[in-house]
Scaffold this active site. Structure first.
Site, PDB file in Angstrom:
ATOM      1  N   SER A 118       0.975  -1.438   0.026  1.00 17.63           N
ATOM      2  CA  SER A 118      -0.042  -0.078   0.058  1.00 17.63           C
ATOM      3  C   SER A 118       0.825   1.269  -0.098  1.00 17.63           C
ATOM      4  O   SER A 118       0.188   2.583  -0.006  1.00 17.63           O
ATOM      5  CB  SER A 118      -0.806   0.184   1.183  1.00 17.63           C
ATOM      6  N   HIS A 139      -3.329  -3.915  -5.170  1.00 17.67           N
ATOM      7  CA  HIS A 139      -3.487  -3.296  -4.002  1.00 17.67           C
ATOM      8  C   HIS A 139      -4.911  -3.545  -3.496  1.00 17.67           C
ATOM      9  O   HIS A 139      -5.991  -2.789  -4.082  1.00 17.67           O
ATOM     10  CB  HIS A 139      -3.111  -1.739  -3.640  1.00 17.67           C
ATOM     11  N   GLU A 151      -6.584  -1.655  -6.466  1.00 16.86           N
ATOM     12  CA  GLU A 151      -5.807  -0.631  -7.297  1.00 16.86           C
ATOM     13  C   GLU A 151      -4.678  -1.415  -7.949  1.00 16.86           C
ATOM     14  O   GLU A 151      -4.087  -2.067  -7.302  1.00 16.86           O
ATOM     15  CB  GLU A 151      -5.095   0.589  -6.317  1.00 16.86           C
ATOM     16  N   ASN A 189      -5.100   6.288  -1.152  1.00 11.53           N
ATOM     17  CA  ASN A 189      -4.352   6.837   0.087  1.00 11.53           C
ATOM     18  C   ASN A 189      -3.704   8.251  -0.056  1.00 11.53           C
ATOM     19  O   ASN A 189      -3.354   8.780   0.895  1.00 11.53           O
ATOM     20  CB  ASN A 189      -3.332   5.758   0.594  1.00 11.53           C
TER      21      ASN A 189
END
Lengths: 282, 263
Positions: A118, A139, A151, A189
């Site tokens: 991540s 991800h 992702e 994120n």
């Protein structure tokens, strides 16, 4: 051994990914250095599948079929014939680089190495191998067996063929792939940072309190959870470490600067739901 | 407490509101806040396209609008200078007892109060596209805002079944500030080609459960509104973290980039 997926690391994410692959009909080799971790993982997967039956999302037969597809092993060489290996080991660059080098030596030339990182660079991990074109980020979001999003992260050298193969695989897993370039925080994120960062600043500046900001965000913005409830759920330590990681990787870009309140909460071991107290008491 | 309100009610035989400001907000406000028992006077330089209702009255000039109004809603976010001009004209024309409920997202109630003669009746509120329709309204007060004015404003929103939340008087308030920073971040990511527009929106909806993706939300709000808030935050704090993304500026000017970033 066609269509066998290797999963490295039997933690929460690795278990979830193994479950998703098995339910989708793939043979899975779940590898971990600890046999105890593998046993815990199988128990977790069984529990998840039982819950899915209770919710009428799965039949008993499907559960048995899926479980039969997962083989666990503490022997790395068992991954040899996997067409795709998804690495979900500890989030440390040296550990992941070591795994990638060993996989590069072990796997056939065509096999793809995916990482569930991540926060680390897919390009850096690709550079640890002689096949950076067949290295990609994959991800998953926690809990991996429930969250629909994956992702896909293309490193500088990731090939279009690799992207296409992993896009198809993700869809076969019943997930929705999105494609991101290899930049800090990828999509979620990174773009989510102001949700927490601005809420912490509003609190720090005394514009409104914790409850009030959460109430406004839910009732005026239509969000399902307020930023403080969400930080408590994620873990204030985890959220702080993601903030720091994105901030450091962007060479201290002020948009990502963490807030002193975050560090203070972590210092006080007020980490949210998991410690019984964070921005709220549980 | 109820004194000021009673006084207002005896002076005003029929309930009337005045609304003016940014056109998209004006439209949204008229659609969502028009009521059978309230005359809504729209003061704007051109007639906004809103559903025809008998109690919606458009006028280009303040002179044709009654002086005794319960409340004046000033909805300008994109130009603080225009907002001050509007407030000055409103003060000249309207009774000093009328409440002024003014969008205080890109300028504070404190800053607005400095330009009016009767700042005790100014209340700030979070007028922002796509948020006006929702269940909660943020309110803020200036240094001279009186308690009964604040209470009266709360009662007006209560009549619309809105919850209110009183917050400190600060640029961006709470929800518009968080939302605009999210959209600005999405604009930075888009211009750096981190992902396509469609994938950014999908990722934020599926990965973190946002009600809408930041790109589509920005389009609905209007990028000029988002830019106005980011510029105001940037100017107010002097912090680099609030600088608008160059792509946001382009979209705010109205450059047609549709298609360019489509997935």
């Amino acid at each position: 051994m066609a269509n066998v997926i290797g999963v490295i690391g039997a933690g929460t994410m690795g278990s979830g990914i193994a479950q998703v692959a098995a339910v989708a009909g793939y043979g899975v080799i779940l590898y971990d250095i600890e046999a105890a971790a593998l046993n815990r993982s199988i128990m977790q997967i069984e529990n998840n599948l039982t819950k899915a039956i209770e919710k009428n999302k799965l039949t008993i037969e499907e559960k048995e079929t899926a479980l039969a597809k997962i083989k666990t092993s503490v022997d790395f060489s068992q991954l040899k014939y996997c067409t795709t290996v998804i690495e979900a080991a500890a989030e440390r660059l040296d550990i992941k680089q070591g795994i990638f080098q060993r996989l590069d030596d072990l796997l056939s030339h065509e096999s793809i190495i995916a990482t569930n990182t991540s926060s680390l660079s897919v390009t850096v991990l690709g550079a640890a191998t002689r096949r950076p074109d067949r290295v990609i980020g994959m991800h998953f979001f926690n809990p991996a067996h429930i969250m629909k999003l994956v992702e896909l992260i293309k490193g500088i050298e990731t090939s279009q063929t690799t992207i296409s193969r992993i896009t198809s695989l993700t869809k076969e897993f019943g997930k929705t792939p999105v494609l991101a370039s290899d930049t800090p925080g990828f999509i979620v994120n990174r773009i989510a940072r102001p949700f927490y960062g601005e809420a912490l600043r509003l609190l720090g500046e005394g514009v409104a309190g914790v409850d009030e900001i959460d109430r406004i965000v839910k009732k005026s913005g239509g969000f399902k959870m307020g930023p403080f409830e969400l930080m408590d759920l994620i873990g204030i330590d985890i959220n702080f470490s993601v903030s720091k990681s994105v901030y450091e990787q962007f060479f201290h870009e002020p948009r990502y600067r963490p807030h002193p309140i975050q560090r203070q909460m972590v210092d006080a071991n007020l980490l949210g739901r998991k410690t019984g107290k964070g921005f709220y008491e549980y | 407490m109820g004194m000021a309100q009673k006084k207002r009610k005896t002076k005003t035989p029929e309930k009337s509101f005045l609304v003016c400001g940014d056109e998209p907000l004006l439209k949204a406000f008229c659609e969502h806040y028009s009521r059978a028992d309230v005359n809504m006077y729209i003061w704007h330089n051109k007639k906004p396209e809103v559903s025809k209702r008998s109690n919606l009255v458009y006028s280009r000039s303040l002179a044709r609008i009654p002086k005794n109004l319960i409340a004046i809603f000033e909805l300008t976010n994109t130009s603080p200078a225009q907002k001050i001009k509007n407030l000055e004209q409103i003060e000249k024309h309207c009774a000093k007892e009328s409440l002024i409920i003014s969008s205080s997202v890109s300028s504070t109630v404190t800053a607005q109060s400095a330009h009016v003669r009767y700042p005790q009746r100014i209340i700030g509120f979070s007028a922002f596209p796509t948020l006006l329709e929702n269940d909660l309204v943020e309110l803020s007060r200036g240094p001279l805002t009186q308690n009964d004015a604040l209470k009266a404003a709360g009662e007006i929103f209560f009549d619309y079944h809105k919850e209110v939340s009183l917050i400190d008087d600060r640029i961006g308030m709470v929800m518009p500030r968080i939302l605009c920073c999210l959209i600005n971040e999405a604009m930075f990511a888009l211009q750096e080609e981190v992902a396509s527009m469609g994938d950014i929106d999908t990722a934020m909806k599926l990965g973190t459960n946002y009600p809408q993706g930041p790109v589509e939300w920005g389009e609905q709000i209007g990028f000029d509104q988002v830019l106005a808030i980011m510029e105001a935050l940037h100017a107010d704090t002097g912090e680099d973290r609030y600088r608008p993304a160059p792509l946001l500026r382009k979209l705010a000017i109205g450059t047609d980039l549709s298609g360019r970033f489509l997935a």
